[in-house]
Motif scaffolding. Structure first.
Motif, PDB file in Angstrom:
ATOM      1  N   TYR A  79      39.917  64.133-105.117  1.00 43.62           N
ATOM      2  CA  TYR A  79      39.314  64.396-103.815  1.00 43.62           C
ATOM      3  C   TYR A  79      40.026  63.550-102.768  1.00 43.62           C
ATOM      4  O   TYR A  79      40.069  62.330-102.886  1.00 43.62           O
ATOM      5  N   PRO A  80      40.636  64.133-101.782  1.00 41.47           N
ATOM      6  CA  PRO A  80      41.331  63.349-100.763  1.00 41.47           C
ATOM      7  C   PRO A  80      40.350  62.572 -99.900  1.00 41.47           C
ATOM      8  O   PRO A  80      39.196  62.941 -99.762  1.00 41.47           O
ATOM      9  N   THR A  81      40.831  61.497 -99.332  1.00 44.90           N
ATOM     10  CA  THR A  81      40.003  60.704 -98.430  1.00 44.90           C
ATOM     11  C   THR A  81      39.604  61.552 -97.235  1.00 44.90           C
ATOM     12  O   THR A  81      40.442  62.183 -96.602  1.00 44.90           O
ATOM     13  N   TRP A  97      40.373  46.321-110.480  1.00 43.37           N
ATOM     14  CA  TRP A  97      41.065  45.856-111.687  1.00 43.37           C
ATOM     15  C   TRP A  97      42.464  46.450-111.723  1.00 43.37           C
ATOM     16  O   TRP A  97      42.639  47.676-111.633  1.00 43.37           O
ATOM     17  N   ARG A  98      43.441  45.564-111.817  1.00 46.29           N
ATOM     18  CA  ARG A  98      44.836  45.951-111.951  1.00 46.29           C
ATOM     19  C   ARG A  98      45.277  46.940-110.860  1.00 46.29           C
ATOM     20  O   ARG A  98      45.926  47.947-111.117  1.00 46.29           O
ATOM     21  N   GLY A  99      44.877  46.634-109.607  1.00 45.04           N
ATOM     22  CA  GLY A  99      45.341  47.416-108.472  1.00 45.04           C
ATOM     23  C   GLY A  99      44.599  48.700-108.214  1.00 45.04           C
ATOM     24  O   GLY A  99      44.999  49.471-107.332  1.00 45.04           O
ATOM     25  N   LYS A 100      43.536  48.968-108.985  1.00 47.08           N
ATOM     26  CA  LYS A 100      42.744  50.171-108.761  1.00 47.08           C
ATOM     27  C   LYS A 100      41.280  49.797-108.568  1.00 47.08           C
ATOM     28  O   LYS A 100      40.830  48.737-109.010  1.00 47.08           O
ATOM     29  N   LEU A 101      40.578  50.698-107.899  1.00 49.32           N
ATOM     30  CA  LEU A 101      39.142  50.524-107.708  1.00 49.32           C
ATOM     31  C   LEU A 101      38.412  51.353-108.753  1.00 49.32           C
ATOM     32  O   LEU A 101      38.713  52.537-108.942  1.00 49.32           O
ATOM     33  N   TYR A 102      37.454  50.741-109.453  1.00 46.21           N
ATOM     34  CA  TYR A 102      36.670  51.431-110.475  1.00 46.21           C
ATOM     35  C   TYR A 102      35.203  51.408-110.059  1.00 46.21           C
ATOM     36  O   TYR A 102      34.702  50.408-109.523  1.00 46.21           O
ATOM     37  N   ALA A 103      34.523  52.531-110.321  1.00 47.54           N
ATOM     38  CA  ALA A 103      33.132  52.641-109.880  1.00 47.54           C
ATOM     39  C   ALA A 103      32.332  53.474-110.860  1.00 47.54           C
ATOM     40  O   ALA A 103      32.844  54.447-111.441  1.00 47.54           O
ATOM     41  N   ASN A 161      47.706  52.920-103.507  1.00 45.39           N
ATOM     42  CA  ASN A 161      49.021  53.269-102.966  1.00 45.39           C
ATOM     43  C   ASN A 161      49.208  54.774-102.811  1.00 45.39           C
ATOM     44  O   ASN A 161      49.982  55.235-101.973  1.00 45.39           O
ATOM     45  N   GLU A 162      48.499  55.570-103.613  1.00 43.71           N
ATOM     46  CA  GLU A 162      48.611  57.024-103.524  1.00 43.71           C
ATOM     47  C   GLU A 162      47.425  57.658-102.806  1.00 43.71           C
ATOM     48  O   GLU A 162      47.456  58.850-102.486  1.00 43.71           O
TER      49      GLU A 162
END
Length: 936
Positions: A27-29, A362-368, A380-381
């Motif tokens: 899903y794009p921002t 964690w490790r450059g990503k958001l987790y939820a 970054n993407e």
């Protein structure tokens, strides 16, 4: 069997995932910071107090007023009241004002056309009530057909012979004449040059008057023409080098709007604090986001106003509002922009919004964690993707990543540890407790300490995983279900232990003594919050505890004082169910709640509320869906996605852009009505104003073009809090007894502080009876001693004198009688007269300025003039002005209006009333009397 097992695993992994999420897994921002969210429209017409609904020109003056040029009147608007000025004469109502502007001294000029199409230039001096006709020989022998504001308070006068006259308020010079008197149809100025567009060419004119014809490519880029700071807000901003955009079409310069060779009226405005751009043309109102290139049409705003017949003029103010002038009055368009970047705003396979719980990075990503599954976001993407949805989601709650080695997620009574995002996690379970249903055991919070222990806040208390190879155990598990069981919502590490935010208040767990060690530094905190549901805790750099509670709002605890303070709706926190507290790099506290997101300023003790109308996903936030990364970025999960907020963006585009409130008027008066004085000029000087606290009240009138209906004010030294005013007219009676600073702020409908003002006042001390009696009694005693000593010495001196008189003595030429000394008032009167005479022509000169010149306080000046001269300073100044006016009426050829302003009066009507009260006849009657005597 092996083949059957394979199919079962396939169905479990892929069919379940497809059913739950469908194929749209990315899903794009959906929005970015600064994106336009909505607009509000305000309409001002004759029903609102506007003198005329036919508006031809709008101008934002340097004094803060919005000036409106229309049919029959020139009107200034302070945001609350309209004040109209009309020329004198029978044909006044037929004068059609087509352009208006003011110079740096505040003198307003306007061009009006009468019914015979004759141009007239009018002038309105500062604080004057009379709109006077300016003679043609003052600017040019040719009639003035338009007045245009330029840079730095300069004005451009355009004549009917296409001459351009430049005025800076002090000097007038001929700048440019259009070749062959080709009509000038538009003008624009920069700091260095002026640009004029005629019906044939474009001319660049220097300040020395040299000009050259240029083409469109030689126009300056728009970046150099946008003022990013300062008090000057131009009428027209420039968007690009496109010719129709560079030159806004001024209707006052068009001889006939129906001529097809002339372009239509068009305006383009850029908001310096955002990527917002407004394109205004005829009936079209379009907004363009320069970052996303998104365009939105707001022309529908005027559909309900058919009398408007299109837009005739437009201006943007420093609030970012766009003001439109039409044949149906004035319209104000106020935009609202997004403060957040919204993530995961799509919907799952069943049409449900993503309602998030735990959030971690964690490790450059958001987790939820979400009821729709587990997700991650790759920064970054800008990519949103599902994460580990091989198993059904039961009750997803907490998320934690204390280091790069492990990501912890909870799902009901399960605890999952990921050491590799592409591999199966290690799963731990809470131990089964007797008398408890397994479904009632849930993990609400996670904390991994430096030693590798994982502490778990559960629905039945605190638990711990001592090692990765071990099992979870409860700390003091409950025996039976009851209301006394505290759910642990948040775990905060402290020295030698943990602070737990629970549904029954704060609890302290000591690593050595456990829960039994309650007597200590935190016993006051535990006792003061007992029974209050606590959801989160933050300790700032000064060691102050900030606690998010349900029921008591924001709590502040000082460990040294052992004092608990609450902040609620009186401080702008309209919701008392707060889920978390996070501090940004400027000390602001961010708090998600059941009804909006609050930013609390501890120094001002005031909160600003943000909601869906500010670009957030929703007004409702989930209780444990919050996180702050190492860079200070904030993540708040709601019932419809995640909001990513950079506080630096807020301070840059919102809080730091809070405008300075401006004064319309300031009046100081006595409570008993014995005197009243306009001190507006003293307020504008930004110097401390001397006031007497005993008899004085202070009334302030503020500009309010933003249309705000809530204002607060307090003294800086007063800890009692802010006082509320529902109109921009604070009235202060209880003045402090010393030098202090008055703080005033304007609030919008959501409680956001949009305007601030700090006014220094030097309030003289109010003496009590005791303070007056004590020095009086001491002085009386000392006087008695001195008198006694004087008579005693005189008695002894008389004896010596009588004995000397019996002796013969020779006469001396210096033996002359000595005259007794008396205090002369001539010196003081001459000094006052000299100071007043120097400033007779200055309308700003008053008691405050006179007291400064004489090095006296206002109170001392009043007392001294009343005692020695028998008049107060106001009467002295007024009498001097009137006496000078009488001389000018007798011996000069100046007209009455010119004399009015030469002797320091701002209003001819006020001057006439004062003169008649002083001399028994009006100035005109006095001059006519002199003429009759001369002729006879």
């Amino acid at each position: 069997m092996a083949r059957l097992y394979f199919y079962i695993q396939f169905i479990r992994r892929f069919f379940f995932k497809w059913c739950l999420f469908g194929f749209s897994l990315v899903y794009p921002t959906s929005s970015v910071v600064g994106q336009l969210i909505d607009v509000s429209l305000r309409h001002f017409s004759t029903d609102s107090g506007l003198a005329t609904s036919m508006v031809n020109d709008l101008y934002l003056g340097h004094d803060g007023y919005l000036w409106i040029a229309g049919l029959g009147a020139l009107t200034k608007f302070d945001g609350t009241e309209f004040n109209s000025f009309a020329p004198s004469g029978k044909e006044a109502n037929s004068i059609n004002f087509t352009s208006v502007a003011s110079d740096k001294k505040g003198t307003v000029y306007a061009v009006g056309i009468d019914r015979w199409n004759t141009y007239h230039l009018y002038r309105l001096l500062p604080d004057s009530e009379e709109l006077m006709v300016v003679g043609n020989d003052w600017v040019s022998v040719q009639p003035i057909r338009a007045v245009i504001p330029a840079k730095n308070g300069e004005l451009l006068f355009i004549t009917t012979k296409e001459e351009v006259i430049l005025s800076d308020g002090d000097r007038i010079s001929r700048l440019f004449e259009s070749p062959a008197q080709t009509p000038i149809i538009s003008a624009f100025s920069t700091t260095e040059n002026f640009f004029f567009r005629t019906s044939k060419d474009i001319f660049r004119v220097s300040r020395t008057g040299t000009f050259t014809s240029i083409n469109e490519s030689e126009l300056p880029p728009y970046e150099k023409t946008i003022p990013l700071e300062g008090d000057y807000y131009p009428i027209h901003n420039v968007a690009s080098n496109d010719l129709s955009c560079f030159f806004p079409m001024l209707r006052s310069l068009l001889y006939s709007p129906t001529v097809s060779s002339f372009p239509e009226t068009s305006y383009i405005f850029l908001d310096p604090t955002s990527s917002s751009q407004w394109n205004i043309k005829k009936r079209r109102i379009t907004h363009v986001d320069r970052k996303t290139k998104e365009s939105r049409d707001f022309s529908y705003l005027l559909q309900d106003f058919p009398k408007a017949h299109g837009i005739k003029c437009a201006v943007m103010d420093h609030f970012g509002q766009v003001w439109l002038g039409t044949n149906d009055g004035v319209f104000a368009i106020k935009p609202t922009f997004s403060i957040a970047q919204k993530l995961f705003t799509g919907r799952d396979r069943f049409g449900n919004a993503f309602s998030f719980r735990g959030i971690a990075q964690w490790r450059g990503k958001l987790y939820a964690n979400s009821y729709s599954g587990r997700f991650n976001y790759q920064f970054n993407e800008g990519r949103e993707s599902p994460f580990y949805n091989d198993t059904p989601v039961v009750h997803p709650l907490a998320a934690h990543a204390g280091n790069e080695a492990s990501l912890w997620l909870s799902d009901g009574h399960y605890l999952m540890r990921f050491h590799d995002a592409n591999r199966e996690p290690t799963v731990y379970t809470l131990p089964l407790l007797p008398n408890f249903d397994y479904t009632s055991l849930n993990i609400w919070s996670i904390y991994e300490d430096p030693e590798g222990k994982v502490w778990l806040g559960t629905s039945v208390g605190l638990a711990v995983l001592d090692s990765l190879g071990g099992q979870i155990r409860f700390i003091s598990p409950p025996l039976i279900p009851s209301d006394s069981i505290a759910r642990v919502n948040h775990i905060h590490p402290v020295q030698d232990g943990l602070l737990l935010a629970t549904t029954l208040g704060m609890q302290h767990f000591d690593f050595k003594q456990g829960f039994s060690g309650q007597v200590g530094v935190y016993d006051s905190l535990v006792n003061l919050t007992k029974g209050t549901p606590i959801y989160h805790l933050h300790i700032d750099k000064e060691g102050i505890f900030w606690i998010a509670s349900h029921g008591r709002g924001l709590l502040q605890w000082h460990a040294e004082r052992k004092q608990l303070t609450s902040f609620d709706a009186s401080n702008g926190i309209s919701s008392n169910e707060l889920h978390a507290v996070y501090e940004d790099n400027k000390g602001g506290l961010w708090m998600p709640s059941e009804d909006g997101l609050f930013m609390f300023d501890p120094s001002e003790q005031r909160a600003v509320r943000y909601g869906k109308e500010h670009g957030l996903t929703d007004d409702e936030f989930n209780r444990i869906a919050h996180f702050q990364d190492q860079e200070g970025l904030l993540y708040f999960g709601g019932v419809a996605g995640i909001n990513l907020i950079d506080p630096a963006d807020i301070y840059r585009n919102y809080t730091d852009s809070t405008y300075s409130l401006r004064w319309n008027a300031a009046v100081v008066s006595a409570q008993d009505g014995s005197f009243s004085e306009d001190i507006t000029s003293a307020v504008l000087s930004k110097k401390p104003i001397v006031l007497t606290s005993e008899p004085t009240t202070l009334t302030l009138k503020l500009f309010n073009l933003g249309g705000y209906t809530s204002f607060e004010y307090r003294w800086k030294s007063d800890s009692a809090g802010w006082q509320r005013s529902n109109e921009p007219l604070p009235h202060l009676v209880d003045l402090p007894e010393r030098q202090d600073e008055l703080l005033i702020r304007a609030l919008d409908s959501r409680g956001s502080v949009v305007g601030m003002l700090h006014l220094p006042l030097d309030v003289q001390h109010r003496y009590t009876i005791q303070e007056l009696l004590v020095p009086t009694m001491i002085g009386s005693a000392l006087l008695a001693v001195v008198v006694f000593a004087f008579f005693w010495q005189k008695k002894s001196s008389d004896k010596k004198l009588r004995s000397r008189l019996k002796q013969p003595r020779f006469a001396s030429p210096f033996d002359q009688p000595v005259e007794p000394l008396s205090e002369s008032l001539d010196g003081f009167a001459e000094k006052i007269e000299g100071v007043v005479n120097q400033h007779l022509s200055s309308p700003e000169f008053g008691v405050s300025q006179l007291s400064e010149e004489l090095c006296l306080s206002r109170k001392s000046l009043y007392r001294k003039t009343n005692q020695l001269i028998g008049k107060n300073p106001n009467e002295l100044i007024k009498e001097k002005r009137l006496a000078y006016a009488k001389q000018l009426l007798s011996y000069s050829d100046l007209n009455i209006a010119e004399i009015t302003f030469k002797v320091g009066f701002n209003s001819s009507s006020y001057f006439t009333n004062c003169y008649k009260k002083q001399y028994g006849q009006t100035p005109r009657e006095y001059r006519n009397q002199l003429l009759k005597r001369k002729n006879s």
